[in-house]
Design a protein around this motif. Structure first.
Motif, short mmCIF file in Angstrom:
data_model
loop_
_atom_site.label_atom_id
_atom_site.label_comp_id
_atom_site.label_asym_id
_atom_site.label_seq_id
_atom_site.Cartn_x
_atom_site.Cartn_y
_atom_site.Cartn_z
N GLU A 68 -4.09 2.89 4.56
CA GLU A 68 -5.03 1.82 4.63
C GLU A 68 -6.15 1.96 5.63
N ARG A 86 -8.50 5.32 3.25
CA ARG A 86 -9.09 4.44 2.57
C ARG A 86 -10.56 4.32 3.07
N PHE A 95 -13.28 6.59 1.64
CA PHE A 95 -13.82 6.62 0.13
C PHE A 95 -15.17 5.87 0.06
N ASN A 146 -9.08 9.30 -4.43
CA ASN A 146 -9.05 8.05 -4.40
C ASN A 146 -7.64 7.78 -5.64
N TRP A 160 -4.66 8.44 -3.61
CA TRP A 160 -4.44 7.56 -2.65
C TRP A 160 -3.61 6.44 -3.48
N TYR A 161 -4.01 5.88 -4.62
CA TYR A 161 -3.22 4.90 -5.54
C TYR A 161 -1.90 5.25 -5.56
N ARG A 219 -0.04 5.25 -1.88
CA ARG A 219 0.03 3.83 -1.48
C ARG A 219 1.00 3.10 -2.35
N LEU A 255 -11.55 -3.28 -3.79
CA LEU A 255 -10.50 -2.82 -3.28
C LEU A 255 -9.26 -3.39 -3.46
N TRP A 293 -6.20 -2.24 -6.52
CA TRP A 293 -4.73 -1.64 -6.38
C TRP A 293 -3.72 -2.54 -6.38
#
Length: 377
Positions: A31, A35, A38, A73, A76-77, A80, A309, A312
């Motif tokens: 976080e 992030r 990006f 990204n 990241w999804y 996370r 944001l 997600w």
């Protein structure tokens, strides 16, 4: 780890503690460190492409869809989501190994000073996600049926994983908002305070500290959260009441409350339920009483990229009602519920922990403030 913030949180075995800390640190790293980087890709690649295409709207949905095509990204999804799920699972493993000891402690604390009111016949709302926040079983502990485990897991996960941002008792939000409310309304002295959706009392107990002479009550539909919350409050020697009721229709008398509020409740309710909550707040308040709701800032407080944001959370963190709530015109909804326009307010409460520099090198908090919107009756 041996120092626990209260008697209803027990130290884990070292291996379990290491796993729990790892997933918590990974969440924070993703976080706070990954992030934010990006945004440059959005600024340099996505925003110009969207602006050049007359067929596309530069709104949060379009931005989120475009950003999901960006490889880092997308990764990241995935990371996370897995970190969130594993973090709660790590805390749940610890709690499951301690439930007998926790039950014994709760029984020993059963004579107060906190009060517990359980209504086993209260229906659990069907719109509440069973695995909210990727916490297996959710707030009601579906499929497990232990009277304390869901509340203990929720408290433990937030305390361990978010300690740098909210303090070991996860109570910075409550203390910060109470201080800001006192500043905004210096002559306000509520006799009865009601929190809607109190879970285990992270925000509730600070309001008892801020208004020690008030009767302070928290309601929630989750029996396991309330049962744990009452034991936790007694362990912290705080005289508050936890009552199993639905925030849409609490059953309390008309004009019986001076302050009614919620914290991160309404983005987990459907639109109809949210409107029912606003109407219930108006019904409950005495003349001169105050209603407020604290959550992440609504979309009209953010630029389109920051709005995106939330994608997600909406699609991968079992919070599907976020988009509807954050898009609401809160003042229109308060007006619909009966509040006067000239008595409405929006405030930001500065984080007291951030102001004090508490673990500042680890907090990694950006902004250091909490949003709230409300009205006076």
């Amino acid at each position: 780890m041996t120092d626990m913030p209260h008697a209803m949180m027990l130290p884990p075995r070292s291996g379990d503690a290491t796993r729990e800390a790892y997933w918590g640190e990974l969440q924070t790293f993703l976080e706070a460190e990954v992030r934010p980087g990006f945004r440059a890709h959005y600024r340099d690649v996505v925003a110009p492409a969207l602006a050049a295409d007359p067929g596309r709207t530069l709104d949060w949905r379009g931005i989120a869809a475009a950003m999901r095509r960006y490889g880092p990204n997308r990764a990241w999804y995935v990371a996370r989501t897995e970190a969130q799920r594993q973090a709660f699972d790590a805390s749940r493993v610890i709690v499951d190994g301690q439930v007998d000891a926790l039950a014994e402690r709760a029984a020993a604390l059963g004579n107060g000073p906190a009060t517990l009111e359980i209504d086993p016949a209260l229906p659990f709302p069907d719109y509440v996600q069973q695995d909210a926040h990727n916490m297996t079983g959710g707030y009601e502990d579906h499929g497990q049926h232990h009277p304390l485990a869901a509340g203990a897991t929720y408290d433990r996960a937030l305390s361990i994983h978010r300690v740098a941002a909210m303090g070991p008792l996860v109570d910075d939000v409550g203390h910060s908002i109470a201080a800001r409310l006192t500043q905004a309304f210096p002559d306000f002295a509520p006799r009865r305070i009601l929190e809607l959706g109190c879970t285990v009392g992270h925000t509730l107990l600070p309001f008892k500290a801020a208004f020690p002479d008030a009767d302070v009550v928290g309601v929630d539909v989750s029996g396991p959260c309330l049962a744990f919350g009452a034991a936790r409050a007694s362990a912290l020697e705080t005289a508050v009441t936890f009552s199993q009721r639905n925030a849409e229709h609490t059953g309390y008398p008309d004009e019986s409350v001076d302050l009614v509020f919620s914290r991160i409740l309404l983005h987990e309710t459907c639109e109809a339920a949210t409107r029912a909550v606003f109407a219930e707040c108006h019904r409950l308040l005495r003349p001169g009483g105050i209603m407020f709701h604290s959550d992440a800032p609504p979309f009209d407080e953010l630029d389109p990229y920051d709005q995106s944001l939330r994608d997600w959370d909406i699609h991968f963190n079992a919070e599907p009602f976020m988009a509807g709530y954050y898009a609401m015109n809160l003042e229109e909804e308060f007006d619909r519920a009966g509040f006067r326009r000239d008595a409405m307010f929006r405030l930001y409460a500065p984080s007291l922990i951030v102001q004090r520099g508490y673990r500042a090198e680890q907090t990694r908090t950006r902004g250091g403030r909490y949003f709230l919107a409300g009205a006076r009756k």
